[in-house]
Design an enzyme around this catalytic site. Structure first.
Site, PDB file in Angstrom:
ATOM      1  N   GLY A 293      -1.095  65.312  56.675  1.00  0.00           N
ATOM      2  CA  GLY A 293      -2.537  64.802  56.585  1.00  0.00           C
ATOM      3  C   GLY A 293      -2.451  63.472  56.198  1.00  0.00           C
ATOM      4  O   GLY A 293      -1.593  62.569  56.523  1.00  0.00           O
ATOM      5  N   SER A 294      -3.524  63.005  55.342  1.00  0.00           N
ATOM      6  CA  SER A 294      -3.885  61.731  54.954  1.00  0.00           C
ATOM      7  C   SER A 294      -2.730  60.914  54.128  1.00  0.00           C
ATOM      8  O   SER A 294      -2.697  59.794  53.932  1.00  0.00           O
ATOM      9  CB  SER A 294      -5.231  61.490  54.379  1.00  0.00           C
ATOM     10  OG  SER A 294      -6.157  61.712  55.304  1.00  0.00           O
ATOM     11  N   THR A 295      -1.861  61.634  53.449  1.00  0.00           N
ATOM     12  CA  THR A 295      -0.742  61.218  52.637  1.00  0.00           C
ATOM     13  C   THR A 295       0.113  60.283  53.891  1.00  0.00           C
ATOM     14  O   THR A 295       0.849  59.124  53.407  1.00  0.00           O
ATOM     15  CB  THR A 295       0.205  61.960  52.173  1.00  0.00           C
ATOM     16  OG1 THR A 295       0.770  63.016  53.237  1.00  0.00           O
ATOM     17  CG2 THR A 295      -0.495  62.933  51.098  1.00  0.00           C
ATOM     18  N   PHE A 296       0.002  60.476  55.344  1.00  0.00           N
ATOM     19  CA  PHE A 296       0.885  59.770  56.207  1.00  0.00           C
ATOM     20  C   PHE A 296       0.127  58.280  56.360  1.00  0.00           C
ATOM     21  O   PHE A 296       0.884  57.497  57.022  1.00  0.00           O
ATOM     22  CB  PHE A 296       0.675  60.273  57.374  1.00  0.00           C
ATOM     23  CG  PHE A 296       2.193  61.030  57.750  1.00  0.00           C
ATOM     24  CD1 PHE A 296       2.830  60.701  58.837  1.00  0.00           C
ATOM     25  CD2 PHE A 296       2.725  61.689  56.816  1.00  0.00           C
ATOM     26  CE1 PHE A 296       3.920  61.245  59.301  1.00  0.00           C
ATOM     27  CE2 PHE A 296       3.904  62.443  57.220  1.00  0.00           C
ATOM     28  CZ  PHE A 296       4.737  62.052  58.469  1.00  0.00           C
ATOM     29  N   LYS A 297      -1.224  58.178  55.900  1.00  0.00           N
ATOM     30  CA  LYS A 297      -1.986  56.967  55.982  1.00  0.00           C
ATOM     31  C   LYS A 297      -1.099  55.923  55.036  1.00  0.00           C
ATOM     32  O   LYS A 297      -1.076  54.614  55.397  1.00  0.00           O
ATOM     33  CB  LYS A 297      -3.230  56.936  55.641  1.00  0.00           C
ATOM     34  CG  LYS A 297      -4.042  57.663  56.719  1.00  0.00           C
ATOM     35  CD  LYS A 297      -5.589  58.135  56.127  1.00  0.00           C
ATOM     36  CE  LYS A 297      -6.348  58.753  56.938  1.00  0.00           C
ATOM     37  NZ  LYS A 297      -7.721  59.158  56.488  1.00  0.00           N
TER      38      LYS A 297
END
Length: 572
Positions: A293-297
Site C-alpha cells: 500500500g501507501s508505504t511504497f509512496k
C-alpha cells in the site's frame, strides 16, 4: 551269626574263621570301587561345565544381537541460543523416552490399559500392533515429562524401559518462535535460526560425534529479548483490539541492519509445536508477500527526489482523477487542488504520487525498486524467505499503481530494510539476526540514495507524524517520523472495499534515526462503531505504543528540546 555276636561281646574267635581274613575280604568288596566313582563324577561335571563354557563363548562371538535394544549412540547436543545480552532463548534439557520389548510383555491389553492412565492420548490400535509384534524393541512415546516417567514406573509393567535423551527447551515460549524456529524429535534444526545453525556446520559436527555440551559455544543473536517481549505483547493487544486475522512487526537498527525484534501472529509454542504447520502460523514478516500500500509512496518520493527531476518545492495537480487504460486513479480523501511534494506525502495522494513516478519513467522506476532490494529475494539467516512478485512486463499502468503500493508484492521485513536505507543516509544493509558492528555493516552496505535525499525523506516522515496521517504514532521526546499504508486486498481477482492490509513504517529519532519500526495488521476492523479502519487509526498508534515502551530499553534517551519542529538537515 554266633561268631559276630562274640566279637562284639569280646569273646574269643573261632579258630576255623580267622578275623584277619574276613576283614581284608570286606575291604576289597567295598572300598575298591570308590575311586572309580569319584573319577566318573568329576568327568561328568567337567563335561557339563565345558558345554556351558562353550555355549557362552559361542554366544559371545555371535554377530547378531539376540534383542534389538535402542541404538547406543548419544543424542546430538545443540549450542544454546542467547540474545544480545546473554539471556538464554533455547537450550538442551534431559528427558526420558519410553520404549518396550514386546517379547517380554505378558498381557498386551492390560499394559495398554495401564499406560493410558498416564498417557490418555496413546493410540490403542497402533500401540497394540507394536506390542503384539515379534520385535525386540519399539518406541512408545518420546520426550516424557518427569511426572509421566514417575507415574509409568509406578505401574510396574514388565517389558517397558526408559532411555535418556535431549530435548530442546525455549524459556520464552512463543515470544520469539518465528525467529528461533524448531527442531525435530531427534534434535535436528528444521526451521528458523535452529536450521541455520545446523547448516553452518553443526550437522557435520554431530555426525562426527564432536558436538558435545562442553564443546559448543552459545550462538548469540542480535535480538534483545526484552524488546522482543514488548513487540510481541503490543501485537497481541492490537490484534485483539482491532479484531485482525493476523499481525506482524519488526524493529531494525537503522545503522547496522540488525534485527532487534520481530514477531508474526498467530504464532506457536516451540515447546509444543502441534500447530506450527497450520497455514495461518506462517511467518508473515519474511515468508509472506503482500502489497504494502501507501508505504511504497515513501520509495516513490525518494526515487523522484534522488533523480534530481523533482524537488520539495515542486507541485503536482491532484484536482481531478487520473485516467489511464480504462482505469481511474483517485485519492481516498482528495484535496482536489494542486499539491506540493510535502502535501502529496502527508495527504497520501495517489494522484500526486503517480505523477511523480511518471516523471522518472517506467525503466527508472523499476531500476530504483530493484536497487533498494524490493524486487529480489532477501538474503538473511532465516531460511523462510519469500520471493517478491512483480509484473512480467512493466507498462505505464503498472508503474502508476506500483507507485502507491499496488502491483508489487514484497515481504514486510524487506520493506522495513529498504525504509531504513531511506532514512539512515542512503545505506542499504542486508538484514541480520546476528550481532554486527557499524564498521562491519558499512563494509557490506550499498549506497542507494544520496545523503541529501535521505535528509529530505526524514523531514517528510516527521512532518507526516506532526501534521498528516501518522499523528497517532507520536511519542513525546522521540521525534517519530512515519508513513501509513492501507492496501485493499485482492479477493477473487478483484480489490475488496472492506478487506485491507494495513502497515505503518516509522523511524526514531527522526533527526538522526537509530531504529526503524514496521507494523502490519491483516484485515483489521474499526475499533468502535462509527470510525474507519485505516492505517492511521490502528497500525500508527500500535507503533507509537511500541516505541514508547521499547525506546528506553534500546538506550534511546528522550529529547524535548525541539518538539513540534520537522527538522530538515542540509548536506550542502
Amino acid at each position: 551269626m554266633s561268631n559276630l555276636l562274640r566279637f562284639r561281646n569280646g569273646g574269643k574267635a573261632d579258630e576255623q574263621a580267622p578275623p584277619a581274613i574276613v576283614v581284608e575280604g570286606r575291604r576289597k568288596a567295598t572300598g575298591g570301587r570308590a575311586p572309580g566313582r569319584v573319577l566318573m563324577t568329576m568327568a561328568a561335571l567337567f563335561c557339563v561345565y565345558a558345554a556351558i563354557g562353550g555355549r557362552l563363548v559361542q554366544l559371545g562371538l555371535t554377530e547378531e544381537p539376540q534383542v534389538n535394544l535402542p541404538e547406543s549412540r548419544p543424542m546430538a547436543s545443540r549450542p544454546d541460543l542467547v540474545d544480545r545480552n546473554g539471556a538464554v532463548l533455547a537450550t538442551d534439557i534431559k528427558t526420558a523416552s519410553l520404549f518396550a520389548e514386546p517379547r517380554r510383555i505378558v498381557d498386551v491389553d492390560e499394559a495398554i490399559e495401564k499406560l493410558r492412565r498416564v498417557l490418555p492420548d496413546l493410540d490403542y490400535e497402533q500401540t497394540y500392533h507394536r506390542l503384539s509384534s515379534d520385535a525386540g524393541f519399539v518406541w512408545l512415546r518420546r520426550q516424557l515429562s518427569p511426572r509421566q516417567q514417575s507415574q509409568i514406573l509406578a505401574l510396574g509393567i514388565p517389558g517397558l524401559g526408559f532411555r535418556t535423551e535431549k530435548r530442546r527447551f525455549y524459556p520464552g515460549g512463543e515470544t520469539a518462535s518465528h525467529i528461533l524456529g524448531l527442531v525435530n524429535i531427534d534434535n535436528k534444526g528444521i526451521a528458523g535460526i535452529e536450521k541455520y545453525v545446523d547448516d553452518q556446520g553443526l550437522a557435520d559436527l554431530q555426525a562426527l560425534g564432536l558436538a558435545g555440551p562442553d564443546t559448543l559455544e552459545p550462538v548469540r543473536l542480535s535480538i534483545d529479548f526484552r524488546v522482543q517481549h514488548v513487540l510481541h505483547d503490543e501485537l497481541v493487544q492490537a490484534m485483539d483490539r482491532y479484531r485482525a486475522i493476523a499481525a506482524g512487526g519488526v524493529i531494525l537498527n537503522a545503522r547496522t541492519g540488525e534485527v532487534m525484534a520481530m514477531a508474526s501472529l498467530p504464532d506457536y509454542d516451540p515447546n509444543n509445536p502441534y500447530n506450527a504447520l497450520e497455514k495461518d502460523r506462517l511467518n508473515r514478516m519474511s515468508a509472506g508477500v503482500f502489497e504494502m500500500g501507501s508505504t511504497f509512496k515513501l520509495f516513490t518520493t525518494a526515487m523522484a527526489l534522488d533523480s534530481g527531476l523533482v524537488d520539495l518545492d515542486d507541485s503536482f495537480d491532484a484536482s481531478k482523477p487520473l485516467r489511464i487504460g480504462g482505469f481511474t486513479i483517485n485519492d481516498f480523501h482528495g484535496k482536489r487542488r494542486v499539491l506540493t511534494v510535502p502535501e502529496v506525502f502527508i495527504y497520501s495522494s495517489n494522484i500526486g504520487t503517480a505523477k511523480m513516478a511518471d516523471v522518472v519513467g517506467i525503466q527508472g522506476h523499476r531500476e530504483f525498486l530493484k536497487r533498494v532490494g524490493l524486487l529480489d529475494r532477501m538474503k538473511t539467516e532465516l531460511p523462510e524467505v519469500a520471493h517478491p512478485t512483480e509484473p512480467r512486463e512493466w507498462k505505464k499502468l503498472h508503474s502508476i499503481t506500483i507507485s502507491f503500493g499496488h502491483g508489487v508484492a514484497t515481504t514486510p521485513l524487506q520493506t522495513a530494510v529498504a525504509a531504513a536505507a531511506m532514512v539512515n543516509g542512503g545505506k542499504l544493509f542486508p538484514p541480520t539476526f546476528l550481532p554486527r558492528t557499524e564498521e562491519e555493516a558499512n563494509a557490506v552496505a550499498t549506497q542507494v540514495i544520496s545523503p541529501e535525499t535521505s535528509a529530505k525523506i526524514r523531514y517528510l516522515m516527521r512532518l507526516n507524524v506532526e501534521k498528516g496521517s501518522g499523528s497517532r504514532a507520536e511519542v513525546p521526546g522521540y521525534y517519530v517520523g512515519g508513513k501509513t499504508g492501507t492496501a485493499e486486498k485482492v479477493v477473487n481477482g478483484r480489490y475488496s472495499n472492506d478487506k485491507r492490509f494495513n502497515a505503518f513504517v516509522a523511524q526514531f529519532p527522526a533527526n538522526d534515526p537509530d531504529y526503524v519500526v514496521l507494523v502490519v495488521l491483516d484485515e483489521p476492523k474499526p475499533e468502535r462503531e462509527g470510525i474507519g479502519a485505516t492505517s492511521g487509526l490502528n497500525t500508527a498508534p500500535t507503533v507509537g505504543n511500541i516505541i514508547r515502551r521499547a525506546a528506553p530499553l534500546l538506550g534511546v534517551e528522550p529529547d524535548f528540546g525541539h518538539e513540534g519542529e520537522a527538522l530538515l538537515v542540509s548536506y550542502q
